[in-house]
Design a protein around this motif. Structure first.
Motif, PDB file in Angstrom:
ATOM      1  N   THR A  12      63.156 -43.764 -38.944  1.00  0.00           N
ATOM      2  CA  THR A  12      63.526 -43.097 -40.198  1.00  0.00           C
ATOM      3  C   THR A  12      62.343 -43.103 -41.170  1.00  0.00           C
ATOM      4  O   THR A  12      62.005 -42.070 -41.770  1.00  0.00           O
ATOM      5  N   ASP A  31      55.860 -52.409 -43.433  1.00  0.00           N
ATOM      6  CA  ASP A  31      56.766 -53.016 -42.454  1.00  0.00           C
ATOM      7  C   ASP A  31      56.453 -54.495 -42.334  1.00  0.00           C
ATOM      8  O   ASP A  31      55.287 -54.899 -42.258  1.00  0.00           O
ATOM      9  N   ARG A  32      57.512 -55.301 -42.295  1.00  0.00           N
ATOM     10  CA  ARG A  32      57.313 -56.758 -42.268  1.00  0.00           C
ATOM     11  C   ARG A  32      56.712 -57.232 -40.945  1.00  0.00           C
ATOM     12  O   ARG A  32      56.057 -58.264 -40.893  1.00  0.00           O
ATOM     13  N   ARG A  41      65.832 -49.932 -27.790  1.00  0.00           N
ATOM     14  CA  ARG A  41      67.212 -49.714 -28.238  1.00  0.00           C
ATOM     15  C   ARG A  41      67.623 -48.312 -27.787  1.00  0.00           C
ATOM     16  O   ARG A  41      68.201 -48.148 -26.726  1.00  0.00           O
ATOM     17  N   ALA A  42      67.280 -47.268 -28.563  1.00  0.00           N
ATOM     18  CA  ALA A  42      67.708 -45.907 -28.187  1.00  0.00           C
ATOM     19  C   ALA A  42      67.015 -45.457 -26.906  1.00  0.00           C
ATOM     20  O   ALA A  42      65.859 -45.785 -26.646  1.00  0.00           O
ATOM     21  N   LEU A  43      67.773 -44.675 -26.143  1.00  0.00           N
ATOM     22  CA  LEU A  43      67.233 -44.158 -24.875  1.00  0.00           C
ATOM     23  C   LEU A  43      66.994 -42.664 -24.910  1.00  0.00           C
ATOM     24  O   LEU A  43      66.474 -42.111 -23.950  1.00  0.00           O
ATOM     25  N   GLN A  99      63.034 -45.589 -27.176  1.00  0.00           N
ATOM     26  CA  GLN A  99      62.739 -45.664 -28.610  1.00  0.00           C
ATOM     27  C   GLN A  99      61.292 -46.050 -28.925  1.00  0.00           C
ATOM     28  O   GLN A  99      60.696 -45.444 -29.828  1.00  0.00           O
ATOM     29  N   LEU A 123      58.847 -56.732 -47.917  1.00  0.00           N
ATOM     30  CA  LEU A 123      59.361 -56.577 -49.282  1.00  0.00           C
ATOM     31  C   LEU A 123      60.343 -57.713 -49.564  1.00  0.00           C
ATOM     32  O   LEU A 123      61.238 -57.982 -48.755  1.00  0.00           O
ATOM     33  N   THR A 157      66.997 -55.148 -46.934  1.00  0.00           N
ATOM     34  CA  THR A 157      66.700 -55.920 -48.144  1.00  0.00           C
ATOM     35  C   THR A 157      66.841 -55.025 -49.374  1.00  0.00           C
ATOM     36  O   THR A 157      67.340 -55.444 -50.420  1.00  0.00           O
ATOM     37  N   ASP A 278      69.490 -46.611 -40.811  1.00  0.00           N
ATOM     38  CA  ASP A 278      70.400 -47.754 -40.647  1.00  0.00           C
ATOM     39  C   ASP A 278      70.598 -48.528 -41.950  1.00  0.00           C
ATOM     40  O   ASP A 278      71.606 -49.221 -42.096  1.00  0.00           O
ATOM     41  N   GLY A 288      74.909 -42.791 -28.600  1.00  0.00           N
ATOM     42  CA  GLY A 288      73.471 -42.740 -28.869  1.00  0.00           C
ATOM     43  C   GLY A 288      73.117 -41.908 -30.085  1.00  0.00           C
ATOM     44  O   GLY A 288      72.390 -40.923 -29.994  1.00  0.00           O
ATOM     45  N   GLY A 290      72.442 -43.329 -33.630  1.00  0.00           N
ATOM     46  CA  GLY A 290      71.872 -43.941 -34.831  1.00  0.00           C
ATOM     47  C   GLY A 290      70.476 -43.458 -35.180  1.00  0.00           C
ATOM     48  O   GLY A 290      70.206 -43.078 -36.319  1.00  0.00           O
ATOM     49  N   LEU A 291      69.584 -43.456 -34.210  1.00  0.00           N
ATOM     50  CA  LEU A 291      68.208 -43.024 -34.473  1.00  0.00           C
ATOM     51  C   LEU A 291      68.207 -41.550 -34.910  1.00  0.00           C
ATOM     52  O   LEU A 291      67.505 -41.160 -35.843  1.00  0.00           O
ATOM     53  N   ASN A 292      69.017 -40.757 -34.217  1.00  0.00           N
ATOM     54  CA  ASN A 292      69.115 -39.327 -34.533  1.00  0.00           C
ATOM     55  C   ASN A 292      69.596 -39.111 -35.968  1.00  0.00           C
ATOM     56  O   ASN A 292      69.059 -38.281 -36.703  1.00  0.00           O
TER      57      ASN A 292
HETATM   58  C1  LIG Z   1      71.489 -51.336 -27.985  1.00  0.00           C
HETATM   59  C2  LIG Z   1      71.209 -50.178 -28.880  1.00  0.00           C
HETATM   60  C3  LIG Z   1      71.128 -48.918 -28.323  1.00  0.00           C
HETATM   61  C4  LIG Z   1      70.902 -47.826 -29.133  1.00  0.00           C
HETATM   62  N1  LIG Z   1      70.832 -46.595 -28.559  1.00  0.00           N
HETATM   63  C5  LIG Z   1      70.647 -45.517 -29.343  1.00  0.00           C
HETATM   64  C6  LIG Z   1      70.531 -44.225 -28.766  1.00  0.00           C
HETATM   65  O1  LIG Z   1      70.608 -44.049 -27.539  1.00  0.00           O
HETATM   66  N2  LIG Z   1      70.320 -43.176 -29.594  1.00  0.00           N
HETATM   67  C7  LIG Z   1      70.198 -43.346 -30.935  1.00  0.00           C
HETATM   68  O2  LIG Z   1      70.024 -42.354 -31.648  1.00  0.00           O
HETATM   69  N3  LIG Z   1      70.277 -44.557 -31.513  1.00  0.00           N
HETATM   70  C8  LIG Z   1      70.488 -45.644 -30.754  1.00  0.00           C
HETATM   71  N4  LIG Z   1      70.537 -46.879 -31.327  1.00  0.00           N
HETATM   72  C9  LIG Z   1      70.373 -47.014 -32.790  1.00  0.00           C
HETATM   73  C10 LIG Z   1      68.898 -46.986 -33.223  1.00  0.00           C
HETATM   74  O3  LIG Z   1      68.164 -47.965 -32.519  1.00  0.00           O
HETATM   75  C11 LIG Z   1      68.817 -47.234 -34.725  1.00  0.00           C
HETATM   76  O4  LIG Z   1      69.796 -46.434 -35.370  1.00  0.00           O
HETATM   77  C12 LIG Z   1      67.441 -46.881 -35.286  1.00  0.00           C
HETATM   78  O5  LIG Z   1      66.462 -47.790 -34.832  1.00  0.00           O
HETATM   79  C13 LIG Z   1      67.458 -46.889 -36.818  1.00  0.00           C
HETATM   80  O6  LIG Z   1      66.189 -46.582 -37.279  1.00  0.00           O
HETATM   81  P1  LIG Z   1      65.730 -47.031 -38.735  1.00  0.00           P
HETATM   82  O7  LIG Z   1      64.311 -46.587 -38.850  1.00  0.00           O
HETATM   83  O8  LIG Z   1      66.719 -46.567 -39.731  1.00  0.00           O
HETATM   84  O9  LIG Z   1      65.826 -48.632 -38.717  1.00  0.00           O
HETATM   85  P2  LIG Z   1      65.062 -49.677 -37.784  1.00  0.00           P
HETATM   86  O10 LIG Z   1      64.687 -49.080 -36.491  1.00  0.00           O
HETATM   87  O11 LIG Z   1      65.916 -50.895 -37.770  1.00  0.00           O
HETATM   88  O12 LIG Z   1      63.718 -49.988 -38.567  1.00  0.00           O
HETATM   89  C14 LIG Z   1      63.712 -50.752 -39.753  1.00  0.00           C
HETATM   90  C15 LIG Z   1      62.294 -51.286 -39.988  1.00  0.00           C
HETATM   91  O13 LIG Z   1      62.278 -51.931 -41.262  1.00  0.00           O
HETATM   92  C16 LIG Z   1      61.483 -53.098 -41.150  1.00  0.00           C
HETATM   93  N5  LIG Z   1      61.926 -54.020 -42.224  1.00  0.00           N
HETATM   94  C17 LIG Z   1      63.135 -54.619 -42.347  1.00  0.00           C
HETATM   95  N6  LIG Z   1      63.175 -55.348 -43.460  1.00  0.00           N
HETATM   96  C18 LIG Z   1      61.968 -55.208 -44.062  1.00  0.00           C
HETATM   97  C19 LIG Z   1      61.407 -55.747 -45.263  1.00  0.00           C
HETATM   98  N7  LIG Z   1      62.085 -56.577 -46.074  1.00  0.00           N
HETATM   99  N8  LIG Z   1      60.134 -55.397 -45.587  1.00  0.00           N
HETATM  100  C20 LIG Z   1      59.419 -54.573 -44.790  1.00  0.00           C
HETATM  101  N9  LIG Z   1      59.913 -54.051 -43.627  1.00  0.00           N
HETATM  102  C21 LIG Z   1      61.170 -54.374 -43.284  1.00  0.00           C
HETATM  103  C22 LIG Z   1      61.766 -53.603 -39.745  1.00  0.00           C
HETATM  104  O14 LIG Z   1      60.725 -54.443 -39.275  1.00  0.00           O
HETATM  105  C23 LIG Z   1      61.867 -52.306 -38.961  1.00  0.00           C
HETATM  106  O15 LIG Z   1      60.624 -51.922 -38.408  1.00  0.00           O
HETATM  107  C24 LIG Z   1      70.765 -48.007 -30.535  1.00  0.00           C
HETATM  108  C25 LIG Z   1      70.839 -49.282 -31.088  1.00  0.00           C
HETATM  109  C26 LIG Z   1      71.065 -50.367 -30.276  1.00  0.00           C
HETATM  110  C27 LIG Z   1      71.154 -51.736 -30.870  1.00  0.00           C
END
Ligand SMILES: Cc1cc2nc3c(=O)[nH]c(=O)nc-3n(C[C@H](O)[C@H](O)[C@H](O)COP(=O)(O)OP(=O)(O)OC[C@H]3O[C@@H](n4cnc5c(N)ncnc54)[C@H](O)[C@@H]3O)c2cc1C
Length: 476
Positions: A12, A31-32, A41-43, A99, A123, A157, A278, A288, A290-292
């Motif tokens: 995201t 990023d921390r 995670r996502a496939l 992913q 942060l 956070t 997220d 599948g 969440g990432l989308n």
């Molecule tokens: C088992 C599993 C299977 C999945 N399969 C699918 C799938 O097939 N298709 C799909 O679309 N989705 C899937 N998902 C969901 C997908 O992985 C998430 O929805 C997606 O990673 C969300 O992306 P994001 O960038 O919002 O958050 P995240 O990927 O969680 O990234 C958040 C980032 O913020 C950073 N961060 C956190 N706190 C701080 C802080 N205080 N300061 C600085 N940095 C920080 C973290 O290090 C991380 O890099 C799956 C999830 C799981 C658990």
């Protein structure tokens, strides 16, 4: 002062950074973690995300690293493929791509676009005032930005610091996930997996080559701290409890656990700070999505936040991000809730699943359910009854190019068959294409930078009103 700080370099955060850079916005991603995550995670990616990649000129790189699979089989794992061409898209497939590969390609795109990504920067605090946001980092330093966006995942956070409630349901079941070697003969693994999956859909083992498998298996309890991975012994014990054998599991490259908490942030914005991905919504991985969903949040938010920074946004523009995207997330939460019921081993849900499986033999039912997951049926309520308004436009072959090739720069786009309309007073924000060809069924259509239709018709007065609504005041 930085224009925008993005907290979180997950999918995201980096998509949002690239979208902001399209409009010249000075963007810093924090990023921390010192390195991107290695565990998968996502496939895969669904239709709307694939279309967005095409709209930004990224699809070729993704196709080169992924595999196309037929649509179907991912609504609660009910395997009812849709015939090719059943969905109104040029990209009727699922793109299988892990992913970490998605993240590395999107990160490279954001860096090429000029975003700065700083790793090992956590942060810990934030305050905001009339002029900007002050971000506090774990090393004691502070940064100042005009806006800050929390893309920092389910335990955000930023969301907590803003005090935004995150109502929903806590995890009721945990699942273990890992990549490891299974030494049992492959035929035996396939036979047992097929047998067990007849009743337990939260179990599975997919071959990765060289005797290695991606394995999911139900945990025996909900973990207090999901960031602590399971041990190999725990993993093997759960395999024995579920499948009657641990398949000689050994040499894990990583092990993890995930829950099925389902929650939606009550607000997506507090003044100069916003949430996306997220950080704003969590749900089980069924289907599948969440990432989308996060990627699509970022594309909805990017141009609106850029317009705000660049000073031409109408006053209500930034709030449309939350009013448009929260209902979409609510819909995803609900379809994952339904899917979790449908994969339960209880007799009632099993019977409902049988019934739904029969209904999915009707192509229209199958298309409807798959349409929800792949996110091409959604329509933002933009207060206009025209059936196209609020929907994304699929790719079309126009007279001189493909539609999606015209959307690379993330600007507004007026597609005009009439040749009698004008958007010249918005020429710095909106491209005007005439003589588009018969594939466009409307006299004219105004597209927002996220590919959704803002207006369709042929009346210049109505067009001007929509241009003002989405692209601000005309240049004098
Ligand atoms: C088992 C599993 C299977 C999945 N399969 C699918 C799938 O097939 N298709 C799909 O679309 N989705 C899937 N998902 C969901 C997908 O992985 C998430 O929805 C997606 O990673 C969300 O992306 P994001 O960038 O919002 O958050 P995240 O990927 O969680 O990234 C958040 C980032 O913020 C950073 N961060 C956190 N706190 C701080 C802080 N205080 N300061 C600085 N940095 C920080 C973290 O290090 C991380 O890099 C799956 C999830 C799981 C658990």
């Amino acid at each position: 002062m930085i224009d925008v700080i993005i907290v979180g370099a997950g999918p995201t955060g980096v998509v949002l950074a690239a979208e902001l850079r399209l409009h010249g916005v000075d963007t810093l991603v924090l990023d921390r973690e010192p390195e991107p995550p290695a565990h998968v995670r996502a496939l895969g990616l669904h239709v709307r995300s694939i279309e967005i990649l095409d709209q930004r000129g990224l699809l070729e790189d993704f196709l080169a690293r992924g595999t196309k699979h037929p649509l179907g089989g991912f609504f609660a794992g009910i395997t009812k493929p849709l015939p090719p061409g059943a969905l109104d898209t040029a990209h009727g497939y699922v793109l299988g791509i892990p992913q970490p590969v998605v993240e590395s390609l999107l990160t490279a795109h954001a860096l090429r676009a000029g975003a700065e990504i700083r790793r090992g920067a956590r942060l810990t605090g934030l305050t905001q005032d009339a002029d900007g946001v002050t971000a506090e980092l774990a090393d004691g330093s502070t940064l100042r930005a005009r806006h800050l966006v929390g893309c920092d995942g389910g335990r955000s956070t930023v969301r907590k610091l803003l005090g935004i409630p995150f109502p929903g349901e806590p995890s009721k079941v945990d699942t273990l996930l890992g990549e490891l070697e299974l030494t049992a003969p492959p035929e035996e693994i396939t036979r047992i997996v097929t047998e067990v999956r007849r009743t337990q859909l939260r179990f599975g083992a997919g071959p990765l080559g060289d005797g290695r498998y991606r394995v999911v298996v139900p945990a025996d309890e909900v973990a207090e701290d999901r960031s602590t991975p399971p041990t190999l012994d725990e993993f093997a014990a759960q395999l024995r409890a579920t499948a009657g054998t641990d398949f000689g599991a050994r040499n894990p490259s990583w092990l993890s656990r995930f829950g099925d908490a389902t929650r939606l942030a009550e607000r997506y914005r507090v003044d100069r700070v916003l949430l996306a991905g997220d950080a704003a919504h969590v749900h089980p991985p069924t289907g599948g999505q969440g990432l989308n969903l996060g990627l699509q949040d970022a594309v909805n938010l990017g141009w609106k936040l850029a317009a705000t920074v660049n000073g031409w946004a109408p006053p209500t523009l930034l709030d449309t991000y939350g009013t448009e995207r929260r209902p979409v997330a609510r819909g995803v939460l609900d379809n994952t809730r339904a899917q979790m019921q449908l994969i339960s081993t209880e007799p009632g849900p099993v019977a409902v699943r049988e019934l739904l499986s029969e209904l999915m033999d009707f192509e229209e039912v199958n298309r409807h359910l798959i349409g929800k997951v792949v996110a091409i049926d959604l329509r933002y309520d933009l207060g206009d009854d025209h059936p196209l308004v609020g929907r994304r436009l699929r790719d079309l072959q126009l007279k001189r190019s493909r539609l999606y090739e015209l959307t690379r720069a993330g600007r507004g786009l007026l597609l005009d068959q009439t040749g009698a309309l004008t958007a010249s007073r918005w020429a710095d924000r909106v491209d005007h294409v005439v003589d588009v060809g018969e594939q466009l069924a409307e006299p004219a259509v105004l597209l927002r930078p996220d590919g959704h239709v803002a207006w369709a018709g042929e009346d210049q007065g109505a067009l001007d009103a929509r241009l003002r609504e989405w692209f601000g005041a005309p240049t004098p």
